[in-house]
Design an enzyme around this catalytic site. Structure first.
Site, PDB file in Angstrom:
ATOM      1  N   HIS A  15       0.878  -1.192   0.000  1.00 41.44           N
ATOM      2  CA  HIS A  15       0.000   0.000   0.000  1.00 41.44           C
ATOM      3  C   HIS A  15       0.903   1.226   0.000  1.00 41.44           C
ATOM      4  O   HIS A  15       1.517   1.566   1.006  1.00 41.44           O
ATOM      5  CB  HIS A  15      -0.902   0.009   1.251  1.00 41.44           C
ATOM      6  CG  HIS A  15      -1.836   1.179   1.314  1.00 41.44           C
ATOM      7  ND1 HIS A  15      -3.198   1.037   1.548  1.00 41.44           N
ATOM      8  CD2 HIS A  15      -1.629   2.512   1.194  1.00 41.44           C
ATOM      9  CE1 HIS A  15      -3.764   2.229   1.560  1.00 41.44           C
ATOM     10  NE2 HIS A  15      -2.836   3.141   1.355  1.00 41.44           N
ATOM     11  N   HIS A  37       1.539   5.391  -1.688  1.00 41.11           N
ATOM     12  CA  HIS A  37       1.155   6.568  -2.475  1.00 41.11           C
ATOM     13  C   HIS A  37       2.406   7.149  -3.120  1.00 41.11           C
ATOM     14  O   HIS A  37       3.309   7.598  -2.416  1.00 41.11           O
ATOM     15  CB  HIS A  37       0.501   7.625  -1.577  1.00 41.11           C
ATOM     16  CG  HIS A  37      -0.744   7.132  -0.921  1.00 41.11           C
ATOM     17  ND1 HIS A  37      -1.990   7.286  -1.477  1.00 41.11           N
ATOM     18  CD2 HIS A  37      -0.934   6.446   0.229  1.00 41.11           C
ATOM     19  CE1 HIS A  37      -2.902   6.736  -0.692  1.00 41.11           C
ATOM     20  NE2 HIS A  37      -2.289   6.210   0.361  1.00 41.11           N
ATOM     21  N   ARG A  83       1.995   9.465  -5.804  1.00 41.01           N
ATOM     22  CA  ARG A  83       1.613  10.756  -6.427  1.00 41.01           C
ATOM     23  C   ARG A  83       2.052  10.802  -7.897  1.00 41.01           C
ATOM     24  O   ARG A  83       2.232   9.768  -8.519  1.00 41.01           O
ATOM     25  CB  ARG A  83       2.177  11.957  -5.656  1.00 41.01           C
ATOM     26  CG  ARG A  83       2.058  11.889  -4.136  1.00 41.01           C
ATOM     27  CD  ARG A  83       0.647  11.756  -3.628  1.00 41.01           C
ATOM     28  NE  ARG A  83       0.612  11.945  -2.171  1.00 41.01           N
ATOM     29  CZ  ARG A  83      -0.360  11.506  -1.395  1.00 41.01           C
ATOM     30  NH1 ARG A  83      -1.379  10.824  -1.888  1.00 41.01           N
ATOM     31  NH2 ARG A  83      -0.334  11.741  -0.091  1.00 41.01           N
ATOM     32  N   LYS A 111      -9.308  -0.384  -5.594  1.00 40.55           N
ATOM     33  CA  LYS A 111      -9.355   0.256  -4.281  1.00 40.55           C
ATOM     34  C   LYS A 111     -10.702   0.920  -4.054  1.00 40.55           C
ATOM     35  O   LYS A 111     -11.184   1.664  -4.900  1.00 40.55           O
ATOM     36  CB  LYS A 111      -8.239   1.310  -4.195  1.00 40.55           C
ATOM     37  CG  LYS A 111      -8.192   2.095  -2.901  1.00 40.55           C
ATOM     38  CD  LYS A 111      -7.747   1.247  -1.717  1.00 40.55           C
ATOM     39  CE  LYS A 111      -7.883   2.012  -0.409  1.00 40.55           C
ATOM     40  NZ  LYS A 111      -6.735   2.844  -0.112  1.00 40.55           N
ATOM     41  N   HIS A 137     -10.439   1.022   2.010  1.00 43.45           N
ATOM     42  CA  HIS A 137     -10.179   2.016   3.048  1.00 43.45           C
ATOM     43  C   HIS A 137     -11.316   1.842   4.044  1.00 43.45           C
ATOM     44  O   HIS A 137     -12.450   2.208   3.761  1.00 43.45           O
ATOM     45  CB  HIS A 137     -10.141   3.441   2.485  1.00 43.45           C
ATOM     46  CG  HIS A 137      -9.817   4.449   3.550  1.00 43.45           C
ATOM     47  ND1 HIS A 137      -8.588   5.060   3.632  1.00 43.45           N
ATOM     48  CD2 HIS A 137     -10.549   4.894   4.615  1.00 43.45           C
ATOM     49  CE1 HIS A 137      -8.576   5.856   4.693  1.00 43.45           C
ATOM     50  NE2 HIS A 137      -9.749   5.777   5.298  1.00 43.45           N
ATOM     51  N   HIS A 196      -4.429  -0.708   5.874  1.00 40.00           N
ATOM     52  CA  HIS A 196      -3.940   0.043   7.040  1.00 40.00           C
ATOM     53  C   HIS A 196      -4.838  -0.083   8.269  1.00 40.00           C
ATOM     54  O   HIS A 196      -5.407   0.900   8.735  1.00 40.00           O
ATOM     55  CB  HIS A 196      -3.678   1.516   6.693  1.00 40.00           C
ATOM     56  CG  HIS A 196      -4.714   2.189   5.820  1.00 40.00           C
ATOM     57  ND1 HIS A 196      -6.058   2.141   6.085  1.00 40.00           N
ATOM     58  CD2 HIS A 196      -4.581   2.916   4.696  1.00 40.00           C
ATOM     59  CE1 HIS A 196      -6.697   2.826   5.152  1.00 40.00           C
ATOM     60  NE2 HIS A 196      -5.831   3.299   4.299  1.00 40.00           N
ATOM     61  N   ASP A 232       1.580   2.563   3.499  1.00 34.88           N
ATOM     62  CA  ASP A 232       0.729   3.748   3.352  1.00 34.88           C
ATOM     63  C   ASP A 232       1.581   5.011   3.402  1.00 34.88           C
ATOM     64  O   ASP A 232       1.120   6.065   3.835  1.00 34.88           O
ATOM     65  CB  ASP A 232      -0.375   3.769   4.420  1.00 34.88           C
ATOM     66  CG  ASP A 232      -1.450   4.809   4.118  1.00 34.88           C
ATOM     67  OD1 ASP A 232      -1.570   5.223   2.950  1.00 34.88           O
ATOM     68  OD2 ASP A 232      -2.160   5.196   5.059  1.00 34.88           O
ATOM     69  N   ALA A 287      -3.774  14.606   5.777  1.00 35.70           N
ATOM     70  CA  ALA A 287      -3.527  13.310   6.426  1.00 35.70           C
ATOM     71  C   ALA A 287      -2.488  12.537   5.634  1.00 35.70           C
ATOM     72  O   ALA A 287      -2.592  12.442   4.410  1.00 35.70           O
ATOM     73  CB  ALA A 287      -4.822  12.522   6.491  1.00 35.70           C
TER      74      ALA A 287
HETATM   75  C1  NCD Z   1      -3.448   9.009   2.264  1.00 37.61           C
HETATM   76  C2  NCD Z   1      -3.020  10.068   1.240  1.00 37.61           C
HETATM   77  O1  NCD Z   1      -2.417  11.073   1.645  1.00 37.61           O
HETATM   78  O2  NCD Z   1      -3.250   9.874   0.053  1.00 37.61           O
HETATM   79  N1  NCD Z   1      -3.434   9.602   3.572  1.00 37.61           N
HETATM   80  C3  NCD Z   1      -3.383   8.945   4.752  1.00 37.61           C
HETATM   81  O3  NCD Z   1      -3.510   9.589   5.791  1.00 37.61           O
HETATM   82  N2  NCD Z   1      -3.189   7.653   4.814  1.00 37.61           N
HETATM   83  C4  NCD Z   1      -4.774   8.462   1.899  1.00 37.61           C
HETATM   84  C5  NCD Z   1      -5.136   7.190   2.626  1.00 37.61           C
HETATM   85  O4  NCD Z   1      -4.554   6.146   2.385  1.00 37.61           O
HETATM   86  O5  NCD Z   1      -6.044   7.232   3.464  1.00 37.61           O
HETATM   87 ZN    ZN Z   2      -3.155   5.094   1.775  1.00 38.37          ZN
END
Ligand code: NCD
Ligand code: ZN
Length: 344
Positions: A14, A16, A18, A98, A135, A173, A246, A262
């Site tokens: 998992h 991110h 971007r 997802k 999620h 997560h 994450d 977040a």
């Molecule tokens: C993630 C994000 O910034 O894309 N943020 C997070 O707090 N985990 C999104 C997510 O996985 O909930």
């Molecule tokens: Zn995430």
């Protein structure tokens, strides 16, 4: 004598990454250590069709080079076409889908409001063996933020799994003992990812002694008993629990803000932190399962052929406090204790 451990190269189930300058800045932090990662589709606009995922995959590979394999996902919306999902999976473009409840987290506005409207997609996925990644938080304003995961299990996840028992599902997560208990109570086609930071922080770390925006993520860290349950699950050797960092970069100005984003950015030091946590738990022998074996087993993929070596140094290791990117600095997660395990 220097203590060192050599294990199968890990994967991140998992992540991110971007896009654009942020992708270019932070992707090396993951590709340096991990062989593969499940790539989250919550770009703006989101990755909703197979063709979007294929384009994004190419942009990632252009950044990381071929030694890293991005495993792509599609962002489930109420308009998702089951045929497009199945075709993208058949073509090897995507690995999973997802599901974000609408408004649950960063860039989730196009998520699902009415879970009945995605039933057809979920059935097609069950038939094609495509995992659904959840999620797991409800977004109902009347539900306390610390209860949103437990309520999601009862109101959304369990009903989906009863209606579509053949669907392979990953609770992403997880942050509560409720989620650990639910996964343990279910058959093997339910798995769960656990992040690095949720093994380390509880809600006091975010709120005591001043608000700490770099510890704020979603699902938000819960009380200590839940963190202990997560460490217990991760270090237990139970193959249904595996690493999904994450790691979610936001620039410092977006985090240190009156309405801070977040996400914790852990890609840089995740393996050092995990070695520390597993060693403290007397479970270094379970680390390889968590980072390198349980995930591929759930996803029905081969384990990696390469290895990675961690060495324990006598003095604390150093790592960058921030990663500079073309859109601004990103603060690396501070576990709050010195780290001694270094990736060679
Ligand atoms: C993630 C994000 O910034 O894309 N943020 C997070 O707090 N985990 C999104 C997510 O996985 O909930
Ligand atoms: Zn995430």
């Amino acid at each position: 004598m220097t203590q060192s451990i050599t294990r199968i190269r890990p994967d991140d189930w998992h992540l991110h990454l971007r896009d654009g300058a942020m992708l270019a800045g932070i992707a090396p932090e993951t590709a340096r250590h991990f062989a593969r990662a499940i790539i989250m589709p919550n770009l703006v606009p989101p990755v909703v069709r197979g063709a979007d995922a294929d384009g994004y995959r190419k942009r990632i590979l252009a950044t990381t080079g071929p030694d890293f394999t991005p495993l792509m996902t599609l962002y489930l919306t109420e308009e998702t076409d089951p045929a497009d999902v199945v075709a993208a999976h058949k073509a090897g473009i995507i690995t999973a889908v997802k599901m974000y409840p609408a408004g649950a987290t960063t860039n989730s506005a196009s998520g699902v409001r009415d879970f009945d409207r995605v039933r057809g997609v979920l059935e097609a996925m069950a038939e094609a063996g495509i995992p659904l990644l959840c999620h797991g938080e409800v977004t109902d304003h009347s539900v306390d933020i610390f209860d949103r995961e437990a309520v999601f299990i009862d109101r959304v996840l369990d009903p989906i799994r009863r209606a579509t028992p053949a669907l392979r599902v990953v609770m992403e997560h997880i942050t509560t003992s409720d989620a650990v208990a639910y996964v343990r109570s279910q058959p093997e086609n339910l798995g769960a990812t656990i992040t690095t930071h949720h093994l380390v922080i509880n809600r006091n770390h975010i709120l005591v002694g001043g608000i700490k925006p770099h510890y704020y993520c979603l699902p938000v860290a819960k009380r200590e008993t839940h963190r202990v349950a997560l460490v217990d699950a991760a270090t237990s050797g139970d193959a249904r629990f595996f690493l999904g960092t994450d790691s979610a970069p936001h620039t410092d100005d977006a985090k240190e803000n009156a309405c801070g984003c977040a996400g914790c950015f852990t890609a840089t030091n995740t393996l050092s932190i995990l070695a520390h946590v597993f060693e403290e738990a007397g479970a270094l022998d379970k680390l390889e399962g968590f980072t390198s074996r349980n995930g591929p087993e759930f996803y029905r993929l081969p384990v990696n052929t390469g290895t990675l070596t961690l060495e324990k140094s006598v003095t604390p290791i150093s790592y960058p406090a921030k990663i500079e990117t073309g859109v601004g600095p990103v603060t690396v997660f501070d576990p709050g204790f010195p780290l001694f395990w270094r990736v060679l």
